[in-house]
Write an enzyme that holds these catalytic residues in place. Sequence first.
Site, PDB file in Angstrom:
ATOM      1  N   SER A 143      36.583  -8.306 -38.493  1.00  0.00           N
ATOM      2  CA  SER A 143      35.863  -8.971 -37.406  1.00  0.00           C
ATOM      3  C   SER A 143      36.415  -8.522 -36.039  1.00  0.00           C
ATOM      4  O   SER A 143      35.660  -8.297 -35.080  1.00  0.00           O
ATOM      5  CB  SER A 143      36.001 -10.490 -37.578  1.00  0.00           C
ATOM      6  OG  SER A 143      35.303 -11.162 -36.583  1.00  0.00           O
TER       7      SER A 143
ATOM      8  N   HIS B 239      44.714 -18.472 -28.107  1.00  0.00           N
ATOM      9  CA  HIS B 239      45.082 -17.566 -29.203  1.00  0.00           C
ATOM     10  C   HIS B 239      46.579 -17.262 -29.139  1.00  0.00           C
ATOM     11  O   HIS B 239      47.041 -16.291 -29.735  1.00  0.00           O
ATOM     12  CB  HIS B 239      44.334 -16.231 -29.063  1.00  0.00           C
ATOM     13  CG  HIS B 239      42.853 -16.316 -29.276  1.00  0.00           C
ATOM     14  ND1 HIS B 239      42.281 -16.881 -30.382  1.00  0.00           N
ATOM     15  CD2 HIS B 239      41.816 -15.874 -28.509  1.00  0.00           C
ATOM     16  CE1 HIS B 239      40.965 -16.791 -30.288  1.00  0.00           C
ATOM     17  NE2 HIS B 239      40.659 -16.188 -29.167  1.00  0.00           N
TER      18      HIS B 239
ATOM     19  N   LYS C 146      39.428 -14.109 -33.915  1.00  0.00           N
ATOM     20  CA  LYS C 146      38.416 -13.820 -34.930  1.00  0.00           C
ATOM     21  C   LYS C 146      38.574 -14.636 -36.223  1.00  0.00           C
ATOM     22  O   LYS C 146      38.085 -14.248 -37.274  1.00  0.00           O
ATOM     23  CB  LYS C 146      38.343 -12.324 -35.286  1.00  0.00           C
ATOM     24  CG  LYS C 146      38.299 -11.379 -34.127  1.00  0.00           C
ATOM     25  CD  LYS C 146      37.454 -11.829 -32.981  1.00  0.00           C
ATOM     26  CE  LYS C 146      35.968 -11.779 -33.219  1.00  0.00           C
ATOM     27  NZ  LYS C 146      35.253 -12.284 -32.015  1.00  0.00           N
TER      28      LYS C 146
END
Length: 348
Positions: free
Chosen positions: A193, A163, A68
């Site tokens: 988010s 990620h 995010k």
Amino acid sequence: MWNSRRRRCDKMVDELHKQPRPILNLPQKFVSDGVTFPGYVRKDLKESIEKFECRDDDVCVYVVTYPKSGTTWAIEMVSLILNNADTEYNLSKEQFARVLVLEMRLEFAQRIKFIFLVIYRLLTWLMPRSLQETMKYWLAALMASDGMTYLNSMTTRRLIKSHLPCNFFPRKALEKKCKIVYILRNPKDTYVSYYYFHKNNWFHGFYDKPWSEFYKACVEKQLPYGDWFDHVLGWWKHNGEKNICFLKYEDMKRNPRAALETLSSFLEKDLSEEAATKILEHCSFESMKKNRTVNMSVNTFVFDLKRAAFIRKGTVGDWENHFTVAENAAFQELYDKKMKGSGLNFDM
Ligand code: PPS
């Protein structure tokens, strides 16, 4: 004898109370080295990362983030820098099929992939055009669902999304000095988010509890991919190395043109004025919100966008609409303690 049993029993109850109560319900999640990973991450992560083939820096670029932080936006920019602003190509395929997630492997998809492939090869010509398009979409999604296998088979330049925290990232990629773009976003907006992402995403359990509960999961380090501080500070140790470009979401927002220049100079690609304008237009928030290849509107298998949009607000400071005064004060204290001496600051 009785007393000692009782003491042991009390100790066990104490231990149980000390363990954090799981706040999030993440289907098929797993934990490795204390970090929780969402169900779409391959379960043999550590072993397969060891085996992942890393290539020379001119043919391999990674975009890495804590979730995010502006990954989709940065990937759109980087891919267009690398392909000379070929926006038509980007619009022809979903981003997840163009830029694979290194650590992704959907077991279910692996089971049906080959049956689907056979049907697609043998029978598509019998199908109406609209069904052919749907089949093509699902085939691309199935192929992308095992990031490493697909990436290992690629012979052309690879742009890779990840990620992963730094200690899980392929060592060889860091040693070979592959180019890595790491995007950072202030933790409060990132967590807000992420809250909405937990609401709209199947792998994050279509979370339906209030923000205050989610906030606890953030500070108790229960989020998938781990704690923001651990992730960001783990990567930030590489600050100053020539092959890693750190770029902040807030700077991309404030001056997208300057962010594009930073990225193109890092990737050693000259952009004409015309190409830069085209990329900036394609990557504007308004344009990405409408763009079906990035806004997840076709990915109905995993997303329910009625719960929350994927390309949602795209602003700096949305945390003010979520954090209470007490949460903010406690978080600020944590932030000051963790970030002290790191040399890293954020506009929030
Ligand atoms: S993911 O799921 O981790 O890959 O998500 P990621 O792409 O990293 O982050 C999604 C947030 O980035 C915002 N976004 C943008 N902001 C500004 N401009 C553009 N073009 C843009 N594209 C995506 C997106 O809206 C998410 O942030 P929030 O705050 O939820 O709106």
